[in-house]
Design an enzyme around this catalytic site. Structure first.
Site, mmCIF file in Angstrom:
data_model
loop_
_atom_site.group_PDB
_atom_site.id
_atom_site.type_symbol
_atom_site.label_atom_id
_atom_site.label_comp_id
_atom_site.label_asym_id
_atom_site.label_seq_id
_atom_site.Cartn_x
_atom_site.Cartn_y
_atom_site.Cartn_z
ATOM 1 N N ASN A 179 1.137 -0.993 0.193
ATOM 2 C CA ASN A 179 -0.211 0.051 0.000
ATOM 3 C C ASN A 179 0.468 1.421 -0.283
ATOM 4 O O ASN A 179 1.913 1.565 0.860
ATOM 5 C CB ASN A 179 -0.625 -0.434 1.360
ATOM 6 C CG ASN A 179 -1.998 1.120 1.658
ATOM 7 O OD1 ASN A 179 -1.929 2.465 0.937
ATOM 8 N ND2 ASN A 179 -2.342 1.684 2.659
ATOM 9 N N LYS A 239 -0.087 4.303 -0.245
ATOM 10 C CA LYS A 239 -0.852 5.642 -0.189
ATOM 11 C C LYS A 239 -0.479 6.761 -0.787
ATOM 12 O O LYS A 239 -0.018 6.541 -2.560
ATOM 13 C CB LYS A 239 -0.208 5.736 1.386
ATOM 14 C CG LYS A 239 0.031 4.464 2.506
ATOM 15 C CD LYS A 239 0.251 4.642 4.169
ATOM 16 C CE LYS A 239 -0.205 3.425 3.932
ATOM 17 N NZ LYS A 239 0.076 3.388 5.805
ATOM 18 N N HIS A 288 -9.660 1.456 4.998
ATOM 19 C CA HIS A 288 -7.837 1.247 5.205
ATOM 20 C C HIS A 288 -8.432 2.157 6.353
ATOM 21 O O HIS A 288 -8.968 3.866 5.843
ATOM 22 C CB HIS A 288 -7.690 1.886 4.578
ATOM 23 C CG HIS A 288 -5.699 2.313 4.970
ATOM 24 N ND1 HIS A 288 -5.375 3.048 5.830
ATOM 25 C CD2 HIS A 288 -5.416 1.801 5.264
ATOM 26 C CE1 HIS A 288 -4.376 3.165 6.415
ATOM 27 N NE2 HIS A 288 -3.873 2.177 5.301
ATOM 28 N N GLU A 338 -6.971 4.973 7.388
ATOM 29 C CA GLU A 338 -6.522 6.428 6.907
ATOM 30 C C GLU A 338 -7.575 6.473 6.796
ATOM 31 O O GLU A 338 -8.241 8.405 6.914
ATOM 32 C CB GLU A 338 -5.354 7.071 6.462
ATOM 33 C CG GLU A 338 -4.391 6.348 6.871
ATOM 34 C CD GLU A 338 -3.113 5.627 6.244
ATOM 35 O OE1 GLU A 338 -3.300 5.390 5.418
ATOM 36 O OE2 GLU A 338 -2.317 5.258 7.201
ATOM 37 N N GLU A 372 -5.451 -4.466 10.677
ATOM 38 C CA GLU A 372 -4.026 -3.485 11.128
ATOM 39 C C GLU A 372 -4.804 -2.701 12.545
ATOM 40 O O GLU A 372 -5.049 -1.481 12.090
ATOM 41 C CB GLU A 372 -4.519 -2.575 9.420
ATOM 42 C CG GLU A 372 -3.673 -3.375 8.751
ATOM 43 C CD GLU A 372 -3.322 -2.504 7.373
ATOM 44 O OE1 GLU A 372 -1.640 -2.196 6.702
ATOM 45 O OE2 GLU A 372 -4.095 -1.448 6.947
ATOM 46 N N GLY A 381 2.582 2.618 10.310
ATOM 47 C CA GLY A 381 3.796 3.556 10.621
ATOM 48 C C GLY A 381 4.279 4.806 10.788
ATOM 49 O O GLY A 381 4.659 5.090 11.881
ATOM 50 N N SER A 399 3.290 -1.720 10.563
ATOM 51 C CA SER A 399 5.539 -1.759 11.121
ATOM 52 C C SER A 399 5.377 -3.428 9.984
ATOM 53 O O SER A 399 6.367 -3.784 10.736
ATOM 54 C CB SER A 399 5.246 -1.230 11.365
ATOM 55 O OG SER A 399 4.861 -0.011 12.384
#
Ligand code: PGA
Length: 250
Positions: A9, A11, A93, A95, A165, A171, A210
């Site tokens: 991914n 992003k 996701h 985000e 996730e 991240g 991560s």
């Protein structure tokens, strides 16, 4: 036996050169045992499609609009992703949930739209830090998954991939331990089994947060972890290739 899947991914990162570097590196090592999906930003799907042609790699979108087409400036439909050669699309996701206010309901509708267009949705679920500290991680992922399973039903669910996730691991460099991840994956598998035994056995449940070359092998060795959704580490050709090799048990 479920085939391992590793999805990168990107992003809102990357360049055309990165497309060349990553796909160039992966083309050489990808083979049938593990499925490798690259999810670059929309503008890079065209060049990426040219580069993955004839290889074992495939493409995914990072999001989609629920409509087939329409006056929705800036949006991209599942039909367009399919037209550009995508086989997968990420939905829900964290985000998107956080910065674009996507609800469980909208995520379910997006998963449904993906399937309608012949794409396999990678449905993301995961608790945030406060929810984990309050011991609510099972309640949260159950609610997020249930919205999708209720909408899709057993037969369409076989076309999906689920990605766990934990938001606190995305991240941050703070990976869930293999034990923490396996515990949630087994729980999610159990939820899928309540829907249908065949769904539980066929749906791949990926871990994301991560993932890097140094921890991938141990994570992927867990019984209910069928691969990874990799963000930052998929932006380095050599690092991402090493993660894919870990998934292939090489
Ligand atoms: P990360 O991101 O690997 O950089 O933690 C994972 C993701 O957001 O899918």
């Amino acid at each position: 036996m479920r085939r391992t899947l590793v999805a990168g991914n990107w992003k809102m990162f990357g360049t055309r050169q990165l497309v060349r570097d990553v796909i160039g590196e992966l083309r050489a090592m990808a083979h049938g045992a593990t499925e490798v999906v690259i999810c670059p930003p929309y503008p890079y799907l065209g060049p990426a499609a040219d580069m993955v042609a004839g290889s074992a790699l495939c493409l995914g979108g990072q999001d989609l609009h629920v409509a087939v087409e329409g006056a929705f400036t800036g949006a991209v439909s599942g039909a367009m992703l399919r037209d550009m050669g995508c086989a997968y699309v990420i939905v829900g996701h964290s985000e998107r949930r956080q910065y674009f206010a996507e609800s469980d309901e909208l995520v379910a509708t997006k998963a449904e739209a993906a399937i309608r267009e012949g794409l396999r949705p990678i449905v993301c679920v995961g608790e945030n830090e406060a929810e984990r500290e309050a011991g609510r991680q099972f309640v949260v992922v159950e609610r997020q998954l249930a919205a999708v399973t209720a909408r899709l039903g057993a037969s369409a669910m076989t076309q999906t991939v689920v990605a766990y996730e934990p938001v606190w691991a995305i991240g941050t460099g703070r990976t869930a331990t293999p034990g923490q991840a396996q515990e949630i994956h087994a729980f999610l598998r159990g939820q899928l089994r309540r829907l249908d035994a065949n769904v539980a056995e066929s749906v791949r449940v990926l871990y994301g947060g991560s993932v890097k070359a140094s921890n991938a092998r141990e994570l992927f060795a867990q019984q209910d972890i069928d691969g990874g959704l990799v963000g930052g580490a998929s932006l380095g050709a050599v690092e991402f290739a090493a993660i894919c090799m870990a998934a292939q048990g090489m």
